[in-house]
Structures are given as structure tokens and as C-alpha cells.
Design a protein around this motif. Structure first.
Motif, PDB file in Angstrom:
ATOM      1  N   ASP A  90      43.356  37.037  41.241  1.00  0.00           N
ATOM      2  CA  ASP A  90      42.833  37.620  39.999  1.00  0.00           C
ATOM      3  C   ASP A  90      43.053  36.617  38.876  1.00  0.00           C
ATOM      4  N   TRP A  91      42.202  35.571  38.837  1.00  0.00           N
ATOM      5  CA  TRP A  91      42.446  34.443  37.939  1.00  0.00           C
ATOM      6  C   TRP A  91      42.299  34.812  36.477  1.00  0.00           C
ATOM      7  N   GLU A  92      41.305  35.619  36.147  1.00  0.00           N
ATOM      8  CA  GLU A  92      41.080  35.979  34.750  1.00  0.00           C
ATOM      9  C   GLU A  92      42.275  36.740  34.182  1.00  0.00           C
ATOM     10  N   GLU A  93      42.751  37.740  34.914  1.00  0.00           N
ATOM     11  CA  GLU A  93      43.889  38.514  34.427  1.00  0.00           C
ATOM     12  C   GLU A  93      45.166  37.684  34.425  1.00  0.00           C
ATOM     13  N   CYS A  94      45.274  36.785  35.407  1.00  0.00           N
ATOM     14  CA  CYS A  94      46.429  35.894  35.438  1.00  0.00           C
ATOM     15  C   CYS A  94      46.450  35.015  34.182  1.00  0.00           C
ATOM     16  N   LEU A  95      45.287  34.494  33.820  1.00  0.00           N
ATOM     17  CA  LEU A  95      45.204  33.667  32.627  1.00  0.00           C
ATOM     18  C   LEU A  95      45.489  34.485  31.370  1.00  0.00           C
ATOM     19  N   GLY A  96      45.025  35.749  31.356  1.00  0.00           N
ATOM     20  CA  GLY A  96      45.341  36.612  30.227  1.00  0.00           C
ATOM     21  C   GLY A  96      46.828  36.857  30.099  1.00  0.00           C
ATOM     22  N   THR A  97      47.514  37.026  31.224  1.00  0.00           N
ATOM     23  CA  THR A  97      48.967  37.204  31.189  1.00  0.00           C
ATOM     24  C   THR A  97      49.662  35.958  30.669  1.00  0.00           C
ATOM     25  N   LEU A  98      49.118  34.797  31.019  1.00  0.00           N
ATOM     26  CA  LEU A  98      49.722  33.538  30.583  1.00  0.00           C
ATOM     27  C   LEU A  98      49.381  33.172  29.146  1.00  0.00           C
TER      28      LEU A  98
END
Length: 598
Positions: A90-98
Motif C-alpha cells: 500500500d505505497w500511497e498510504e505508506c507515503l502518507g504515513t511517512l
């Protein structure tokens, strides 16, 4: 009855013991009880999330972490939540978390260096700069940068990925994974690699890792310093802490001047000393006056093997990589160099055995199928080589050597369009590599598109100014453009850049230089160049034909006839040599008749 603190302490020991034994389900069981007994303390929630992550229950770990506000306040919680999202793709949400897609790299790194207000309040710490960061804090912040780089790489944004990998190293120079990706994926040019190393905050006792990082960087522009770096890594650490006087080093060999007379040829004797990878530090000795004691380390030996290959000492490189693989049969970090040296030496049996072993043991790794492609390349089965290089790139799109091999296999069959496609992909993915640019330039030159070839060779030279292949191709291009003085300059530069044992490359460049001298009617210099080339590679019929032609044009008909015969003895179907032999014999007869008339 046992008091609760004793039970909690015992459960913590059980969780740690279970994790150490890789009994992750047991760790989850005991960590879950710890969360209940401690009334959901953040430390125990983090411990349970770790256990979920290690047992590959990523969604469950995310569910647990999202039920607490610590993800926004604590780096550790944010990091493990992002790791779980990365594991499930889940790259988009991972990037949002970061932090988000559009976050500016420099501003985000500055924020990581200082820490958010909520984090400082939660931890009671005031972080001002890198020097005051606790090691665990700096490590977590570097891990966040590393993870963000991986997310951008997965989303095919290599530019941002490269920036975040560099940020991870600047926060924590011991974040080796970030350095490894930058080097192995060739994300930086040689100059950018050196600039990055100079900015890393190494401590006074960290010289060994600084030297090792430097040894792993690109070798082209380390000609004057690599032996010193390698010597410092391999020299034993002195037992006596007292200062040790360094013996006087032998005087460094004078470097070849770039401004010398253009017709003077470098000394390229076959027996010239080329042990560039000597373990002893020459040219100034060890910089620190003491060694790092890593002489037997496989990483250091692999760096030495790479240097030997770069210097053209293929036999020495092959022997060293063979010794490394005898010590550790699974030392995959040295396999690309071993395969390259075996290809140069045409060790077909070894290439077959290595490829067979790798495919059996690592069927899902790009390196295994790359090895198969190298074997078929060595046996001139280019269609099969293309097939397996293509399979390697399908398994790992970031396998640089497979893309280069893919392009070479097409080029060897004169399939320029497919070769150009492979080279273009490699140039896009690996901006620190100049070989894809060289490959494209050679294809354009073969298609007689000389302006585009010139542009690509200039770009390759900007990326790697010290590669003799680039200088040689620029010389060939200048020759085809009838810029003979420029061609001589480029060929002479290539010879100065070539290491002494690179006999094959030196021979080709000398032949090219001889042809330019011949075109300028400088017969003695052309003959000298061809003779030096024959001294390096005496079995080439074309070189004997070129030498004979130069003697023929100079009027030395007897010598010309002799060398035409040598060329035809090696290659009887050489139409040029046969035709020119007839002309030389006719000229000799005519001259004898003219002399008899007088």
C-alpha cells in the motif's frame, strides 16, 4: 501470590527470548498478555506490534497501531506502521504515513533533524542537530528516510528515491542499506558519490567504514588513491598504541602528462607492472598511519577484485574471486565480478557450473538468470543470451548488469532498435552509469547518425571522464568526421587512461591511432603504433595487413610483402591483403625493372 511487577518482568523476558529464537507466535501470545497487564502502556503496544510484524501479521499490526495516537508522536510507531504498509504494497498510504508525496526533501530532513514538537514533548528531549541525536533516535530517523526512498523506488520515482537514500545516510552514516542501494543501483555519478561521502558525519573512530565506503564507489576516478585506500583497509591494526613511524614510501611513478607531444606513444609493454590492486599501500602510504585490520574480510577482497578487473588484470581478478567463492560459496556480492572476469577469459565450463548452481539455489533471483545469459554470451549463442538477460530484467528491473548485457546481446546481432531500447531503459534507471550512453552512441555511429553519437559520447564523458572506452569512441567518431588531429588527441588520451594490463583495449586503440597517422601520411609513427599493437596481440591478421599497408605506402616493399604474407597466413580469405600483396609485388617488379634499365 506473585506480584504483578514480577509477572510483567518475566513476560518481557519471555517475549525477548521468543523473538531471539524466532518463535514469533509465542512472542505474540506473551506480548498480548503484557499489553493487558500494563493497561496498554505504549512500550508494550510497540512490543506487540513488533511481534505481529515479525510473524507477518501486517494488517493486524496496523489495526493495533491505528488505535493509538503514538503513530503521530513517536518515530518508532510511525516507522513500524509504515513498514507494515510497505509489506502489503500500500505505497500511497505508506507515503502518507511517512509525510506525503509532495513533501520537500530538505524541509522534511530538517524536521527529522530537529524533531516535531509533539515528539519532543512526549520524550522530554530537545534535539538541535545531528551531533546531539541519540544513536537510537538518529537510527530511526534514518530508517524512515530509507523506507521513504524504497517507496519512491517502488513507485518508479528514482529521483526522489535517490534524495531520500542520501538523506538516510546523512542522518546515520551507518545506514548501510541506503549506501548499498545507491552504489549497487548506480544512482549517483562518481563525483556525486565522492561529494556524498565528504558530507557524512563520521566520527574519529569511523575511518574504517569511511574507507570501505570509498572502496565500494566507482573505480574509474580512484586511480591515484585506490591502492592507498585498500592498503589502509588491509593493514593490520598495530598492537602497540604508541605512534608507529611509517617507513618512507617508494617514490610515486610520474604520471603521464596530458600535454606531451601528441605523437609520443605511452609505454605499453606486455610485461609492464600492472598489479594495481596490491595490498601494500604505495603512492604515499596509509593516510592514517595505521590499518583497519580487514585484510581477510570478503567485502574488502571483493573491492580488490573489482579493482583488478577495472585494471584489466582479468586472470588475477578471476583467481581472487575463485578464492572468495571457495571460502564462501554463497558470496553473491562478488559473483558479478567473477562472471565478468570468467567471460573475458572465456571460462565456459566455470560459467556453466556457476549458472547451473545459481539457478538451482536461487531460481527467483535476477543474478541467476543473468549468469545463464553470460554463459550463452561466452559461447556466442546471442539469441539465448538475450532470452535469459530478458528474464533477469523481468525478475528485477533494477538489475543494471542484466540491462547492459541485454543491450550487448542485441548489438552483437546488429539489431539496433532492440539494443537501443535496452540501453535507453538502463540510462533511465541508472543515471550514474555511463555504459548505456556509450552503447547508444556506438549504435548511432553504426547507423551513421554521427551528430547524435557525438551528443551521447559527450554525455557519457560528463558522467565518467576517466573511462578510456569513451575517449576511444570519441576518437573513432572524430576519424569518421575527418577531424584527424582531434582523433589523435582522443586516442592518445585513451592510451593514457588505460591500465598497463588492459592489452586488448590498448591494442585496439593503438591500431586506431596507427590508421589516423597513416591517413596523415606520417608513416613512421603509424608503423610504430601498429608494431606496439602487435606486441600486445600478435595474432591479429588485420594488424599485420595494416602494418604492411603502411610499409607499402612508405616504399618498403619487401617488408610490406612479408607482412602481407603473414596476414594471409592467418586469414587466407582476407581480400584486402591479397589484393595489396599483388600490388606490392607488381610495384617491386616495376622498381626492379626500372633499376635494371639504369
Amino acid at each position: 501470590m506473585v506480584q504483578q511487577p514480577a509477572v510483567v518482568a518475566k513476560l518481557r523476558r519471555l517475549v525477548q527470548s521468543s523473538m531471539a529464537k524466532h518463535s514469533y507466535e509465542s512472542a505474540v501470545f506473551f506480548a498480548d498478555k503484557l499489553v493487558t497487564l500494563t493497561n496498554e502502556e505504549p512500550e508494550e503496544i510497540f512490543r506487540l506490534a513488533q511481534a505481529f510484524y515479525l510473524s507477518q501479521q501486517y494488517r493486524r499490526a496496523l489495526w493495533l497501531l491505528r488505535n493509538t495516537d503514538m503513530v503521530k508522536m513517536d518515530l518508532r510507531f510511525r516507522y513500524i506502521a509504515a513498514r507494515c504498509l510497505a509489506e502489503v504494497g500500500d505505497w500511497e498510504e505508506c507515503l502518507g504515513t511517512l509525510g506525503g508525496w509532495e513533501e520537500d526533501t530538505s524541509a522534511a530532513v530538517a524536521d527529522l533533524m530537529q524533531g516535531s514538537q509533539a515528539e519532543r514533548m512526549a520524550r522530554g528531549q530537545l534535539l538541535t542537530d545531528t551531533a546531539s541525536l541519540p544513536s537510537e533516535e538518529a537510527s530511526y530517523k534514518a530508517a524512515l528516510c530509507l523506507l521513504r526512498g524504497r517507496v519512491y523506488a517502488a513507485m518508479e520515482n528514482q529521483t526522489r528515491a535517490c534524495l531520500w537514500y542520501q538523506a538516510a545516510l546523512q542522518l546515520d552514516p551507518f545506514c548501510y542499506e541506503a549506501f548499498q542501494v545507491l552504489i549497487e543501483k548506480s544512482m549517483l555519478t562518481g563525483q556525486e558519490e565522492r561529494d556524498l561521502l565528504n558530507k557524512l558525519p563520521f566520527g574519529p573512530d569511523d575511518e574504517w567504514i569511511q574507507l570501505l565506503y570509498r572502496a565500494k564507489c566507482k573505480k574509474y576516478e580512484q586511480a591515484s588513491t585506490f591502492k592507498q585506500t585498500l592498503g589502509a583497509l588491509q593493514q593490520q591494526i598495530p598492537a602497540d598504541p604508541a605512534p608507529v613511524s611509517t617507513p618512507d614510501s617508494s617514490p610515486a611513478r610520474p604520471s603521464t602528462s596530458a600535454n606531451k607531444h601528441i605523437t609520443k606513444l605511452p609505454d605499453l609493454r606486455p610485461d609492464a607492472d600492472a598489479e594495481m590492486g596490491s595490498v601494500e599501500a604505495e603512492d604515499g602510504g596509509v593516510a592514517s598511519g595505521s590499518g583497519c585490520g580487514l585484510a581477510g574480510n570478503l567485502d574488502v577482497l571483493t573491492c580488490r577484485a573489482e579493482w583488478l578487473y577495472h585494471c584489466g588484470a582479468h586472470q588475477e581478478c578471476y583467481q581472487l574471486t575463485t578464492d572468495i567463492l571457495d571460502r564462501d560459496n554463497y558470496a553473491v556480492e562478488c559473483l558479478p565480478t567473477h562472471l565478468a572476469a570468467a567471460l573475458e577469459l572465456r571460462k565456459k565450463n566455470d560459467l556453466f557450473l556457476q549458472a547451473h548452481r545459481l539457478v538451482q539455489e536461487y531460481p527467483n533471483r535476477a543474478l541467476s538468470w543473468y549468469a545463464v545469459g553470460v554463459y550463452y554470451l561466452a559461447t556466442h549463442q546471442y539469441e539465448q543470451a538475450r532470452r535469459y538477460f530478458g528474464k533477469a530484467t523481468a525478475l528485477d528491473a533494477n538489475c543494471a548488469v542484466a540491462w547492459i548485457g541485454f543491450g550487448h546481446a542485441f548489438a552483437l546481432q546488429d539489431e539496433s532498435d532492440q539494443a537501443m531500447a535496452a540501453y535507453r531503459t538502463a540510462a533511465r534507471l541508472f543515471r550514474g552509469l555511463h555504459m548505456p550512453l556509450v552503447g547508444m552512441g556506438m549504435e548511432y555511429m553504426r547507423m551513421n547518425n554521427l551528430p547524435l553519437a557525438q551528443q551521447l559520447f559527450d554525455q557519457a564523458r560528463a558522467v565518467c571522464i576517466a573511462d578510456p572506452l569513451v575517449a576511444n569512441e570519441l576518437g573513432v567518431l572524430a576519424f569518421r568526421n575527418r577531424q584527424l588531429d582531434a582523433a589523435i588527441h582522443h586516442f592518445t588520451t585513451a592510451l593514457e587512461l588505460l591500465p598497463p594490463k588492459a592489452s586488448a583495449a590498448s591494442e585496439a586503440t593503438l591500431v586506431n591511432l596507427g590508421h589516423v597517422f597513416r591517413r596523415q601520411r606520417r608513416w613512421p609513427e603509424a608503423i610504430a603504433a601498429f608494431r606496439k599493437a602487435l606486441g600486445l596481440a600478435p595474432g591479429h591478421a588485420s594488424t599485420y595487413a595494416a602494418l604492411a599497408f603502411a610499409h607499402h605506402l612508405q616504399g618498403d616493399l619487401q617488408v610490406a610483402i612479408e607482412n602481407y604474407h603473414k596476414a594471409l597466413g592467418m586469414r587466407p580469405d582476407d581480400s584486402f591483403a591479397a589484393e595489396m600483396l599483388t600490388c606490392a609485388m607488381d610495384d617491386e617488379v616495376t622498381r626492379d625493372e626500372a633499376g635494371a634499365a639504369y
